[in-house]
Design a protein around this motif. Sequence first.
Motif, PDB file in Angstrom:
ATOM      1  N   ARG A   1      15.978   2.893  -2.853  1.00 50.14           N
ATOM      2  CA  ARG A   1      16.989   2.503  -1.870  1.00 50.14           C
ATOM      3  C   ARG A   1      16.689   3.073  -0.481  1.00 50.14           C
ATOM      4  O   ARG A   1      17.351   2.718   0.487  1.00 50.14           O
ATOM      5  CB  ARG A   1      18.366   2.979  -2.330  1.00 50.14           C
ATOM      6  N   SER A   2      15.733   3.952  -0.392  1.00 45.83           N
ATOM      7  CA  SER A   2      15.394   4.574   0.887  1.00 45.83           C
ATOM      8  C   SER A   2      13.885   4.496   1.114  1.00 45.83           C
ATOM      9  O   SER A   2      13.118   4.287   0.167  1.00 45.83           O
ATOM     10  CB  SER A   2      15.849   6.038   0.906  1.00 45.83           C
ATOM     11  N   PRO A   3      13.427   4.653   2.348  1.00 39.18           N
ATOM     12  CA  PRO A   3      11.990   4.610   2.633  1.00 39.18           C
ATOM     13  C   PRO A   3      11.234   5.672   1.828  1.00 39.18           C
ATOM     14  O   PRO A   3      11.762   6.753   1.558  1.00 39.18           O
ATOM     15  CB  PRO A   3      11.928   4.896   4.135  1.00 39.18           C
ATOM     16  N   ILE A   4      10.013   5.356   1.464  1.00 43.70           N
ATOM     17  CA  ILE A   4       9.195   6.256   0.654  1.00 43.70           C
ATOM     18  C   ILE A   4       8.028   6.779   1.486  1.00 43.70           C
ATOM     19  O   ILE A   4       7.307   5.994   2.113  1.00 43.70           O
ATOM     20  CB  ILE A   4       8.649   5.547  -0.597  1.00 43.70           C
ATOM     21  N   ASP A   5       7.839   8.084   1.467  1.00 44.57           N
ATOM     22  CA  ASP A   5       6.677   8.696   2.106  1.00 44.57           C
ATOM     23  C   ASP A   5       5.660   8.999   1.009  1.00 44.57           C
ATOM     24  O   ASP A   5       5.803   9.978   0.269  1.00 44.57           O
ATOM     25  CB  ASP A   5       7.080   9.984   2.840  1.00 44.57           C
ATOM     26  N   PHE A   6       4.657   8.133   0.880  1.00 43.07           N
ATOM     27  CA  PHE A   6       3.696   8.275  -0.206  1.00 43.07           C
ATOM     28  C   PHE A   6       2.763   9.466  -0.021  1.00 43.07           C
ATOM     29  O   PHE A   6       1.995   9.790  -0.923  1.00 43.07           O
ATOM     30  CB  PHE A   6       2.894   6.984  -0.358  1.00 43.07           C
ATOM     31  N   SER A   7       2.826  10.117   1.131  1.00 44.90           N
ATOM     32  CA  SER A   7       2.028  11.327   1.329  1.00 44.90           C
ATOM     33  C   SER A   7       2.740  12.559   0.768  1.00 44.90           C
ATOM     34  O   SER A   7       2.149  13.641   0.714  1.00 44.90           O
ATOM     35  CB  SER A   7       1.736  11.536   2.819  1.00 44.90           C
ATOM     36  N   LEU A   8       3.983  12.370   0.348  1.00 48.10           N
ATOM     37  CA  LEU A   8       4.776  13.498  -0.152  1.00 48.10           C
ATOM     38  C   LEU A   8       5.256  13.328  -1.587  1.00 48.10           C
ATOM     39  O   LEU A   8       5.427  14.311  -2.303  1.00 48.10           O
ATOM     40  CB  LEU A   8       6.001  13.722   0.754  1.00 48.10           C
ATOM     41  N   ILE A   9       5.494  12.101  -2.015  1.00 46.71           N
ATOM     42  CA  ILE A   9       6.111  11.877  -3.319  1.00 46.71           C
ATOM     43  C   ILE A   9       5.065  11.496  -4.366  1.00 46.71           C
ATOM     44  O   ILE A   9       4.085  10.817  -4.076  1.00 46.71           O
ATOM     45  CB  ILE A   9       7.209  10.797  -3.220  1.00 46.71           C
ATOM     46  N   SER A  10       5.281  11.961  -5.588  1.00 45.52           N
ATOM     47  CA  SER A  10       4.322  11.747  -6.671  1.00 45.52           C
ATOM     48  C   SER A  10       4.712  10.562  -7.549  1.00 45.52           C
ATOM     49  O   SER A  10       5.860  10.100  -7.532  1.00 45.52           O
ATOM     50  CB  SER A  10       4.236  13.000  -7.543  1.00 45.52           C
ATOM     51  N   ALA A  11       3.755  10.108  -8.348  1.00 47.50           N
ATOM     52  CA  ALA A  11       4.009   9.014  -9.285  1.00 47.50           C
ATOM     53  C   ALA A  11       5.038   9.422 -10.333  1.00 47.50           C
ATOM     54  O   ALA A  11       5.875   8.616 -10.740  1.00 47.50           O
ATOM     55  CB  ALA A  11       2.705   8.594  -9.966  1.00 47.50           C
ATOM     56  N   VAL A  12       4.994  10.668 -10.768  1.00 46.19           N
ATOM     57  CA  VAL A  12       5.938  11.100 -11.803  1.00 46.19           C
ATOM     58  C   VAL A  12       7.364  11.103 -11.264  1.00 46.19           C
ATOM     59  O   VAL A  12       8.320  10.893 -12.013  1.00 46.19           O
ATOM     60  CB  VAL A  12       5.543  12.490 -12.350  1.00 46.19           C
ATOM     61  N   ALA A  13       7.525  11.283  -9.963  1.00 51.04           N
ATOM     62  CA  ALA A  13       8.858  11.228  -9.357  1.00 51.04           C
ATOM     63  C   ALA A  13       9.324   9.788  -9.201  1.00 51.04           C
ATOM     64  O   ALA A  13      10.511   9.488  -9.335  1.00 51.04           O
ATOM     65  CB  ALA A  13       8.859  11.925  -8.006  1.00 51.04           C
ATOM     66  N   LEU A  14       8.393   8.886  -8.932  1.00 52.25           N
ATOM     67  CA  LEU A  14       8.734   7.478  -8.728  1.00 52.25           C
ATOM     68  C   LEU A  14       8.868   6.709 -10.033  1.00 52.25           C
ATOM     69  O   LEU A  14       9.638   5.756 -10.129  1.00 52.25           O
ATOM     70  CB  LEU A  14       7.666   6.810  -7.854  1.00 52.25           C
ATOM     71  N   ASP A  15       8.098   7.103 -11.039  1.00 52.78           N
ATOM     72  CA  ASP A  15       8.138   6.437 -12.339  1.00 52.78           C
ATOM     73  C   ASP A  15       7.938   7.490 -13.423  1.00 52.78           C
ATOM     74  O   ASP A  15       6.820   7.786 -13.815  1.00 52.78           O
ATOM     75  CB  ASP A  15       7.038   5.377 -12.425  1.00 52.78           C
ATOM     76  N   PRO A  16       9.031   8.075 -13.915  1.00 49.40           N
ATOM     77  CA  PRO A  16       8.938   9.174 -14.882  1.00 49.40           C
ATOM     78  C   PRO A  16       8.384   8.779 -16.250  1.00 49.40           C
ATOM     79  O   PRO A  16       8.094   9.658 -17.069  1.00 49.40           O
ATOM     80  CB  PRO A  16      10.401   9.639 -15.018  1.00 49.40           C
ATOM     81  N   SER A  17       8.238   7.487 -16.519  1.00 47.08           N
ATOM     82  CA  SER A  17       7.712   7.064 -17.819  1.00 47.08           C
ATOM     83  C   SER A  17       6.343   7.697 -18.063  1.00 47.08           C
ATOM     84  O   SER A  17       5.515   7.756 -17.155  1.00 47.08           O
ATOM     85  CB  SER A  17       7.566   5.544 -17.868  1.00 47.08           C
ATOM     86  N   PRO A  18       6.094   8.147 -19.292  1.00 47.38           N
ATOM     87  CA  PRO A  18       4.797   8.780 -19.583  1.00 47.38           C
ATOM     88  C   PRO A  18       3.639   7.836 -19.308  1.00 47.38           C
ATOM     89  O   PRO A  18       3.746   6.624 -19.510  1.00 47.38           O
ATOM     90  CB  PRO A  18       4.898   9.094 -21.082  1.00 47.38           C
ATOM     91  N   SER A  19       2.541   8.388 -18.839  1.00 48.16           N
ATOM     92  CA  SER A  19       1.341   7.592 -18.612  1.00 48.16           C
ATOM     93  C   SER A  19       0.915   6.912 -19.904  1.00 48.16           C
ATOM     94  O   SER A  19       1.068   7.452 -20.994  1.00 48.16           O
ATOM     95  CB  SER A  19       0.205   8.486 -18.110  1.00 48.16           C
ATOM     96  N   ARG A  20       0.356   5.709 -19.769  1.00 47.37           N
ATOM     97  CA  ARG A  20      -0.148   4.995 -20.942  1.00 47.37           C
ATOM     98  C   ARG A  20      -1.611   5.319 -21.215  1.00 47.37           C
ATOM     99  O   ARG A  20      -2.197   4.781 -22.153  1.00 47.37           O
ATOM    100  CB  ARG A  20       0.032   3.484 -20.756  1.00 47.37           C
ATOM    101  N   LEU A  21      -2.192   6.143 -20.394  1.00 48.22           N
ATOM    102  CA  LEU A  21      -3.561   6.567 -20.642  1.00 48.22           C
ATOM    103  C   LEU A  21      -3.541   7.693 -21.667  1.00 48.22           C
ATOM    104  O   LEU A  21      -2.782   8.644 -21.536  1.00 48.22           O
ATOM    105  CB  LEU A  21      -4.221   7.036 -19.345  1.00 48.22           C
ATOM    106  N   VAL A  22      -4.375   7.557 -22.682  1.00 42.03           N
ATOM    107  CA  VAL A  22      -4.386   8.513 -23.787  1.00 42.03           C
ATOM    108  C   VAL A  22      -5.571   9.454 -23.656  1.00 42.03           C
ATOM    109  O   VAL A  22      -6.718   9.015 -23.518  1.00 42.03           O
ATOM    110  CB  VAL A  22      -4.450   7.779 -25.139  1.00 42.03           C
ATOM    111  N   ALA A  23      -5.289  10.752 -23.699  1.00 42.02           N
ATOM    112  CA  ALA A  23      -6.353  11.763 -23.617  1.00 42.02           C
ATOM    113  C   ALA A  23      -6.713  12.265 -25.006  1.00 42.02           C
ATOM    114  O   ALA A  23      -5.858  12.342 -25.893  1.00 42.02           O
ATOM    115  CB  ALA A  23      -5.893  12.918 -22.744  1.00 42.02           C
TER     116      ALA A  23
END
Length: 203
Positions: A88-110
């Motif tokens: 709902r507000s502007p996003i500063d991609f230099s400050l915010i992480s993917a986990v903050a924007l999409d908390p769903s666990p990564s689908r990449l398996v280690a």
Amino acid sequence: MDEQTLIARWQSGDRVAGSRILERYYPRIRRFFQNKAASASDELTQQVFLGCARNLHTLRSTTPSSFRAFLFRIAHHRLIDHYRSRSRSPIDFSLISAVALDPSPSRLVARREEEQLLLDALRQIPVEYQIVLELFYWESMTAAEISEIVGIPLGTAKTRLRRGKQLLAEQIEALNTQPAVRERTITNLQVWADNIKQHIQKK
């Protein structure tokens, strides 16, 4: 059939050639989204190829490198649009992480602790740095190629890569309490990134 011929034939309307190109690039584009927007990775991947098919006539060169840049530019735009559509507000991609924007666990398996640590750390750094690092490590792109895809000057791309590696090392330090694991991960980033890439490509 070589990739350049397939791309040229797809541009000329050959759907079979288009299907073969899709098969080759689908895992790579899906990988681009799986550690950044896991909950929408399949949908976003499909959107990229739909956008590619609609705009293929604008591609002036059919070399594999130019097509790859074309495809990942679309993927980058789709990712940014996806994040912005959910906020709902502007996003500063230099400050915010993917986990903050999409908390769903990564689908990449280690498969190794070091690989998981790398994946987790990438999701914790700001998105604009995560993007350039994953293009660098998983797609083996140069700073010049990354600058074209992300739409930034070459000097900015080089700076972003350097700063991204620093932030990644800091996150690895913060996420793991075992000095030996941290050291192995930080000093062999390309090795662990290659292991993840090879594991994904075998699926």
